[in-house]
Write an enzyme that holds these catalytic residues in place. Structure first.
Site, PDB file in Angstrom:
ATOM      1  N   MET A  30      54.873  23.763  15.154  1.00 22.61           N
ATOM      2  CA  MET A  30      54.691  24.759  16.219  1.00 22.61           C
ATOM      3  C   MET A  30      55.501  26.012  15.892  1.00 22.61           C
ATOM      4  SD  MET A  30      53.945  22.915  19.763  1.00 22.61           S
ATOM      5  CE  MET A  30      55.605  22.738  20.334  1.00 22.61           C
ATOM      6  N   LEU A  33      60.623  27.785  12.720  1.00 21.70           N
ATOM      7  CA  LEU A  33      60.981  26.806  11.686  1.00 21.70           C
ATOM      8  C   LEU A  33      62.468  26.840  11.336  1.00 21.70           C
ATOM      9  CD1 LEU A  33      57.948  27.255   9.269  1.00 21.70           C
ATOM     10  CD2 LEU A  33      58.165  25.759  11.254  1.00 21.70           C
ATOM     11  N   GLY A  36      64.922  21.671   8.737  1.00 22.52           N
ATOM     12  CA  GLY A  36      64.245  20.373   8.895  1.00 22.52           C
ATOM     13  C   GLY A  36      62.767  20.488   8.535  1.00 22.52           C
ATOM     14  N   HIS A  37      62.113  21.559   8.985  1.00 23.38           N
ATOM     15  CA  HIS A  37      60.695  21.752   8.641  1.00 23.38           C
ATOM     16  C   HIS A  37      60.533  21.965   7.135  1.00 23.38           C
ATOM     17  CE1 HIS A  37      60.609  23.195  12.936  1.00 23.38           C
ATOM     18  NE2 HIS A  37      59.568  22.396  12.938  1.00 23.38           N
ATOM     19  N   LYS A 150      62.551  12.434  13.109  1.00 21.97           N
ATOM     20  CA  LYS A 150      63.335  12.789  14.302  1.00 21.97           C
ATOM     21  C   LYS A 150      62.503  12.540  15.558  1.00 21.97           C
ATOM     22  CE  LYS A 150      64.126  16.918  16.059  1.00 21.97           C
ATOM     23  NZ  LYS A 150      63.948  16.789  17.514  1.00 21.97           N
ATOM     24  N   ASP A 151      61.213  12.918  15.484  1.00 23.91           N
ATOM     25  CA  ASP A 151      60.294  12.667  16.611  1.00 23.91           C
ATOM     26  C   ASP A 151      59.640  11.313  16.354  1.00 23.91           C
ATOM     27  OD1 ASP A 151      60.619  15.246  17.989  1.00 23.91           O
ATOM     28  OD2 ASP A 151      59.761  16.044  16.152  1.00 23.91           O
ATOM     29  N   GLN A 154      56.604  10.291  18.402  1.00 21.82           N
ATOM     30  CA  GLN A 154      55.431  11.068  17.968  1.00 21.82           C
ATOM     31  C   GLN A 154      54.871  10.511  16.656  1.00 21.82           C
ATOM     32  OE1 GLN A 154      55.026  15.523  18.116  1.00 21.82           O
ATOM     33  NE2 GLN A 154      55.641  15.398  15.994  1.00 21.82           N
TER      34      GLN A 154
HETATM   35  O1  PAF Z   1      56.197  18.140  16.200  1.00 23.93           O
HETATM   36  C1  PAF Z   1      55.596  19.199  16.486  1.00 23.93           C
HETATM   37  O2  PAF Z   1      56.016  20.302  16.121  1.00 23.93           O
HETATM   38  C2  PAF Z   1      54.333  19.150  17.305  1.00 23.93           C
HETATM   39  O3  PAF Z   1      54.395  18.171  18.284  1.00 23.93           O
HETATM   40  C3  PAF Z   1      53.051  19.005  16.457  1.00 23.93           C
HETATM   41  C4  PAF Z   1      53.027  17.663  15.717  1.00 23.93           C
HETATM   42  C5  PAF Z   1      52.960  20.148  15.453  1.00 23.93           C
HETATM   43  C6  PAF Z   1      51.805  19.042  17.367  1.00 23.93           C
HETATM   44  O4  PAF Z   1      51.721  20.253  18.061  1.00 23.93           O
END
Ligand code: PAF
Length: 281
Positions: A30, A33, A36-37, A150-151, A154
């Site tokens: 999203m 950044l 981590g990204h 971390k998520d 998800q």
């Molecule tokens: O982890 C994230 O940044 C968001 O939940 C994702 C996976 C890009 C979905 O919008």
């Protein structure tokens, strides 16, 4: 780095790469950044010949009390980071290319994973995540997709969705990037004051304490309760500290070995989440 706002033009390029038998990895984000990204991009590069990253602030994963409009949008800075990290394609879809009718009807959901833990306090959040990731998967059609551990909730939800819907995509979890004091890197850390940032490492220490305690005496309720109390004493407002099965996120069955301790806690304006996997014998 190629940049696309519309999936049709992007698919042309990706089709050529597929004809050349190049393996494509995908990292959805999203934006906003941080390191981590970038570690996810590096992992993606190690797994494939070409890396596609997306930046899309997904409205359907924000609750009514969560400020979608105020989410930090830093696209040109993000594009610079992605390019420097060796990203081949930056996909920044328009809202209309992801949600052509505005409101969506065809939701994707994994109720056993979307209603618990963070999902219990953020109703609808994971349904929005699963829905947007399914659509991004359809547009990009990667061989492999990388998500941060971390998520963790998800990550498990996306793994389950991918298998249930038959996406021929390998889902790879990448380790959490941490600061020196253990704080997991997150765009939410920017909401911490200097004093809060100083205290924020307590969440990772609490997770390590629970894991060590459970390995020592098996008493899950005692260790999660004392971690919750310690976080409260440090000024956090915990949503939960829980030990769960690392495979299903359900309460662990007796003797279940692969465990994870997860925590979500507010510190000032920031809701921090973190987790730590451990194995009991
Ligand atoms: O982890 C994230 O940044 C968001 O939940 C994702 C996976 C890009 C979905 O919008």
């Amino acid at each position: 780095m190629h940049r696309f706002n519309e999936p049709v033009a992007m698919r042309e390029l990706l089709r050529e790469w597929r004809i050349q038998r190049l393996k494509i990895a995908f990292v959805p984000t999203m934006g906003n950044l941080h390191e981590g990204h970038i570690s996810l991009i590096e992992r993606a590069r190690s797994l494939a010949d070409r890396v596609v990253a997306s930046v899309f602030v997904n409205p359907t994963q924000f609750g009514p009390s969560e400020d979608y409009a105020a989410y930090p949008r830093t696209l040109e800075r993000d594009a610079g980071f992605l390019q420097a990290a060796g990203t081949d394609v930056l996909f920044t879809p328009t809202i209309a290319s992801i949600y052509p009718f505005g409101e969506t009807e065809a939701w994707v959901d994994v109720p056993s994973l979307s209603g618990i833990l963070c999902g219990a306090v953020r109703p609808g959040h994971f349904r929005g995540v699963a829905t947007v990731v399914a659509r991004l998967f359809n547009h990009v059609a990667p061989d492999v997709a990388v998500f941060g551990e971390k998520d963790f909730q998800q990550l498990l939800l996306i793994r389950r969705m991918t298998v249930d819907l038959g996406f021929p995509i390998e889902i790879v979890g990448a380790p959490t990037a941490r600061d020196a004091d253990g704080l997991a890197l997150s765009s939410r850390n920017q909401y911490l004051s200097a004093d809060e940032r100083h205290r924020a490492g307590a969440i990772y220490r609490a997770l390590k304490g629970v894991a060590a305690g459970v390995l020592a005496d098996g008493n899950i309720p005692a260790h999660t309760a004392s971690a919750t109390a310690a976080l409260e004493a440090d000024g956090f407002r915990p949503d939960y500290v829980e030990v769960r099965s690392a495979l299903t996120l359900q309460p662990p069955a007796p003797g279940e070995q692969a465990l994870v301790v997860l925590a979500a806690a507010w510190l000032g304006r920031a809701r921090l989440i973190d987790n730590l996997r451990f194995t009991r014998s």
